[in-house]
Design a protein around this motif. Structure first.
Motif, short mmCIF file in Angstrom:
data_model
loop_
_atom_site.label_atom_id
_atom_site.label_comp_id
_atom_site.label_asym_id
_atom_site.label_seq_id
_atom_site.Cartn_x
_atom_site.Cartn_y
_atom_site.Cartn_z
N THR A 182 52.84 -77.79 84.41
CA THR A 182 53.38 -78.65 85.46
C THR A 182 52.32 -78.89 86.53
O THR A 182 51.82 -77.94 87.13
CB THR A 182 54.62 -78.02 86.11
OG1 THR A 182 55.59 -77.76 85.09
CG2 THR A 182 55.22 -78.98 87.15
N GLY A 183 51.95 -80.14 86.75
CA GLY A 183 50.99 -80.50 87.79
C GLY A 183 51.71 -80.76 89.10
O GLY A 183 52.82 -81.30 89.12
N THR A 211 50.94 -75.12 87.28
CA THR A 211 51.53 -73.88 86.77
C THR A 211 51.60 -73.94 85.26
O THR A 211 51.83 -75.00 84.66
CB THR A 211 52.95 -73.67 87.34
OG1 THR A 211 53.79 -74.76 86.96
CG2 THR A 211 52.90 -73.59 88.87
N ILE A 212 51.41 -72.77 84.60
CA ILE A 212 51.49 -72.66 83.14
C ILE A 212 52.51 -71.57 82.84
O ILE A 212 52.38 -70.43 83.31
CB ILE A 212 50.14 -72.28 82.53
CG1 ILE A 212 49.05 -73.22 83.02
CG2 ILE A 212 50.23 -72.32 81.01
CD1 ILE A 212 47.66 -72.81 82.56
N ARG A 216 46.28 -83.79 86.91
CA ARG A 216 45.96 -82.37 86.92
C ARG A 216 46.55 -81.64 85.72
O ARG A 216 45.90 -80.81 85.10
CB ARG A 216 46.45 -81.75 88.22
CG ARG A 216 45.61 -82.17 89.44
CD ARG A 216 46.28 -81.84 90.76
NE ARG A 216 45.40 -82.16 91.90
CZ ARG A 216 45.78 -82.18 93.17
NH1 ARG A 216 47.05 -81.87 93.48
NH2 ARG A 216 44.94 -82.49 94.12
N ALA A 217 47.82 -81.97 85.39
CA ALA A 217 48.46 -81.34 84.25
C ALA A 217 47.76 -81.70 82.94
O ALA A 217 47.49 -80.84 82.09
CB ALA A 217 49.94 -81.75 84.19
N GLU A 218 47.42 -82.99 82.76
CA GLU A 218 46.75 -83.41 81.54
C GLU A 218 45.35 -82.80 81.44
O GLU A 218 44.86 -82.47 80.36
CB GLU A 218 46.66 -84.95 81.50
CG GLU A 218 48.00 -85.66 81.33
CD GLU A 218 48.65 -85.34 80.00
OE1 GLU A 218 47.92 -85.09 79.02
OE2 GLU A 218 49.89 -85.33 79.93
N TYR A 219 44.69 -82.65 82.57
CA TYR A 219 43.34 -82.05 82.60
C TYR A 219 43.40 -80.61 82.07
O TYR A 219 42.58 -80.20 81.23
CB TYR A 219 42.82 -82.11 84.03
CG TYR A 219 41.63 -81.23 84.32
CD1 TYR A 219 40.36 -81.57 83.85
CD2 TYR A 219 41.78 -80.07 85.07
CE1 TYR A 219 39.27 -80.75 84.14
CE2 TYR A 219 40.70 -79.26 85.35
CZ TYR A 219 39.43 -79.60 84.87
OH TYR A 219 38.37 -78.80 85.15
N SER A 269 48.15 -79.04 70.46
CA SER A 269 48.64 -80.01 71.45
C SER A 269 50.15 -80.21 71.36
O SER A 269 50.82 -80.44 72.37
CB SER A 269 47.91 -81.34 71.27
OG SER A 269 48.39 -82.30 72.18
N ALA A 270 50.70 -80.10 70.13
CA ALA A 270 52.13 -80.33 69.96
C ALA A 270 52.97 -79.23 70.62
O ALA A 270 54.16 -79.44 70.90
CB ALA A 270 52.46 -80.41 68.47
N ASN A 271 52.38 -78.06 70.86
CA ASN A 271 53.11 -76.95 71.48
C ASN A 271 53.06 -76.99 73.01
O ASN A 271 53.62 -76.12 73.67
CB ASN A 271 52.54 -75.62 71.00
CG ASN A 271 52.88 -75.34 69.54
OD1 ASN A 271 53.79 -75.96 69.00
ND2 ASN A 271 52.13 -74.45 68.91
N ILE A 272 52.35 -77.98 73.57
CA ILE A 272 52.16 -78.02 75.02
C ILE A 272 52.85 -79.26 75.59
O ILE A 272 52.59 -80.38 75.16
CB ILE A 272 50.67 -78.03 75.40
CG1 ILE A 272 49.98 -76.78 74.83
CG2 ILE A 272 50.49 -78.09 76.90
CD1 ILE A 272 48.49 -76.75 75.08
N THR A 273 53.72 -79.03 76.57
CA THR A 273 54.41 -80.10 77.28
C THR A 273 53.87 -80.16 78.70
O THR A 273 53.64 -79.13 79.34
CB THR A 273 55.92 -79.86 77.31
OG1 THR A 273 56.40 -79.73 75.97
CG2 THR A 273 56.64 -81.03 78.01
N THR A 274 53.66 -81.38 79.19
CA THR A 274 53.18 -81.54 80.57
C THR A 274 54.25 -82.21 81.42
O THR A 274 55.06 -83.00 80.93
CB THR A 274 51.90 -82.38 80.62
OG1 THR A 274 52.15 -83.68 80.11
CG2 THR A 274 50.79 -81.71 79.86
N ASP A 275 54.27 -81.85 82.67
CA ASP A 275 55.19 -82.44 83.64
C ASP A 275 54.42 -82.60 84.96
O ASP A 275 53.34 -82.05 85.13
CB ASP A 275 56.41 -81.54 83.81
CG ASP A 275 57.56 -82.30 84.47
OD1 ASP A 275 58.60 -81.67 84.74
OD2 ASP A 275 57.42 -83.52 84.73
N ALA A 276 54.98 -83.39 85.86
CA ALA A 276 54.33 -83.62 87.16
C ALA A 276 55.38 -83.60 88.25
O ALA A 276 56.53 -84.00 88.05
CB ALA A 276 53.58 -84.95 87.16
#
Length: 379
Positions: free
Chosen positions: A317-318, A375-376, A337-340, A353-360
Motif C-alpha cells: 500500500t502506497g 506498507t508491506i 510508490r507502491a508500484e516502485y 508478480s501475481a502474488n503481489i497486490t498494490t493499493d494507494a
C-alpha cells in the motif's frame, strides 16, 4: 568618457541593490537552481556622430548567459556586422562607404518583472542591462580598436517553457578619437535594434519547499511497535524449536516430520510456521519522491530476504500526506510508490508478480512523514 563610465557603474550598483532588497523581502523568489540560456538575433545598426544619424546597416547578435536568480543575470556575446558613419569627413570613417563594425561585450542583466514577483508562465519580461566591451572597426586597410560602454532594453515574449522571442534595443558609446585621430574628447554612438530568439538550456526556477521536521515522539512509538513485533516473532520461533527438540527424542519418529502429543497419543503435526511479520513493514519516502533513499532500500532488501517468503501473497500500500500538495498529486505519488516497491521485489528478488497486490491511499495525519510511506503486509 570618465563621467560616462562613473554614471553607468553607479546605475548598475543601484539596480543590483534594488533587486537584492526586493528579494530579501519576498523569499518566494529565492531559487533552487540557476538557468543558462543562448540567444540569436538580427536587425540594423546606426551611427550617431556630430549630431547626425547615419543610414541603417545590417546587424547580427549572438550571446550566451546565465540567470543567477529570477531577476539577476549576465551574458557575454557579439553584436555588429556593418555600420556607416553619419558625418562626411576626410578620413576613412565617413558616411560614403560602409565599414565592418564588431563589438564583443559582457552584460549585467536585470529582469524588472521578476524582481517583485516571480511567475514561471509570465508572457512578457522586460530586461534592462548595462554592457562593456571592445569595438573593432575596419574598412579596407584601415582598422581601429576602441573601448565601449552601453545600455539597453530587451523585451522577452514567452512562447514556450524553453523559447522566447526577443526585441532588443541598445546603444554603445565610444571615444571618436580612435576612428579619426582626433585629439578632442568627442563621442560616437552606435544604436542597434534587433529581433531574435532566446532558448533556455536549464530547468525553470523552483520555489523553496518548507520541510517539516518529523515528530520524534511519533517515530519513537513506531520504533517501539516494530521492536515489540520482532520480539513476538522471536518468541514464536523459540517455542517452535523447543517443541521440535522434544519430539525428536520420541521413538518412531520419521526424519523431516513434526509430531504433537495430545490425549496420550503422539500424532503427526503440521509444521509450526511463525508469522512473517506481526505488523506491516513500513518504508519511508522523502517529500515528493517516488524512489527510496539508500537507507530505506537497505531495509527493503532485508524484508525481501529475511521477513517475507516468495510464495506468500503480499499487499503493498502506497501512501502520501494529505496535508501536503493537491489530492490529485498525492494519489499519483501513492500509486507510483507502491508500484516502485513491487517492481523491486519482482525484478530484483524474484517474487511472483501475481502474488503481489498494490493499493494507494492519501493518509491524513498530524505529521507529514507518517503519510509518505509504503506498507508491506501478508494477506
Amino acid at each position: 568618457m570618465k563621467k560616462t563610465l562613473v554614471t553607468l557603474v553607479a546605475l548598475a550598483a543601484t539596480l543590483l541593490s534594488l533587486s537584492v532588497s526586493a528579494q530579501e523581502k519576498d523569499q518566494v523568489l529565492v531559487p533552487s537552481t540557476s538557468r543558462w540560456f543562448i540567444g540569436v538575433g538580427g536587425g540594423v545598426n546606426f551611427v550617431f556622430d556630430n549630431l547626425k544619424f547615419s543610414s541603417p546597416a545590417p546587424a547580427g547578435q549572438l550571446y550566451f548567459g546565465k540567470w543567477f536568480t529570477p531577476a539577476i543575470g549576465f551574458r557575454a556575446g557579439y553584436s555588429g556586422v556593418q555600420a556607416k558613419a553619419a558625418a562626411a569627413t576626410d578620413t576613412w570613417f565617413s558616411g560614403d562607404k560602409a565599414f565592418f563594425n564588431h563589438y564583443a561585450h559582457i552584460d549585467a542583466l536585470w529582469n524588472v518583472r521578476n524582481t517583485y514577483g516571480y511567475k514561471e508562465d509570465i508572457i512578457w519580461n522586460p530586461v534592462l542591462y548595462l554592457q562593456a566591451g571592445s569595438l573593432l572597426a575596419h574598412q579596407d586597410k584601415n582598422r581601429c580598436w576602441a573601448f565601449g560602454l552601453g545600455a539597453g532594453f530587451q523585451n522577452l515574449f514567452r512562447v514556450s517553457d524553453k523559447v522566447s522571442i526577443s526585441i532588443d534595443l541598445s546603444a554603445v558609446v565610444a571615444p571618436e578619437r580612435p576612428y579619426r585621430n582626433y585629439t578632442g574628447g568627442r563621442l560616437v554612438f552606435f544604436p542597434t535594434a534587433t529581433a531574435g530568439l532566446v532558448v533556455d538550456l536549464g530547468k525553470a526556477f523552483q520555489r523553496p519547499v518548507k520541510v517539516e521536521v518529523p515528530d520524534p515522539e511519533i517515530i519513537d512509538k513506531l520504533t517501539a511497535k516494530l521492536a515489540s513485533a520482532n520480539d513476538n516473532l522471536a518468541n514464536v520461533e523459540n517455542r517452535a524449536n523447543a517443541l521440535a527438540k522434544k519430539a525428536a527424542k520420541l521413538d518412531k519418529l520419521q526424519e523431516g516430520k513434526l509430531y504433537e502429543f495430545t490425549g496420550g497419543n503422539l500424532n503427526e503435526a503440521q509444521p509450526i510456521v511463525a508469522p512473517a511479520s506481526a505488523t506491516p513493514e513500513i518504508l519511508y519516502f522523502e517529500l515528493g519522491k517516488t524512489k527510496l533513499d539508500p537507507r530505506e532500500l537497505a531495509r527493503l532488501e532485508y524484508y525481501a530476504q529475511k521477513t517475507f517468503k516468495h510464495d506468500q501473497k503480499l499487499l503493498i500500500t502506497g501512501g502520501a500526506d494529505l496535508g501536503t500538495g493537491s489530492l490529485e498529486t498525492n494519489k499519483r505519488l501513492s500509486k507510483q510508490r507502491a508500484e516502485y516497491v513491487k517492481n523491486i521485489l519482482v525484478n530484483k528478488f524474484g517474487y511472483n508478480s501475481a502474488n503481489i497486490t498494490t493499493d494507494a491511499d492519501v493518509i491524513p495525519s498530524d505529521s507529514p512523514i507518517k503519510g509518505r510511506i509504503v506498507t508491506i503486509e501478508v494477506q
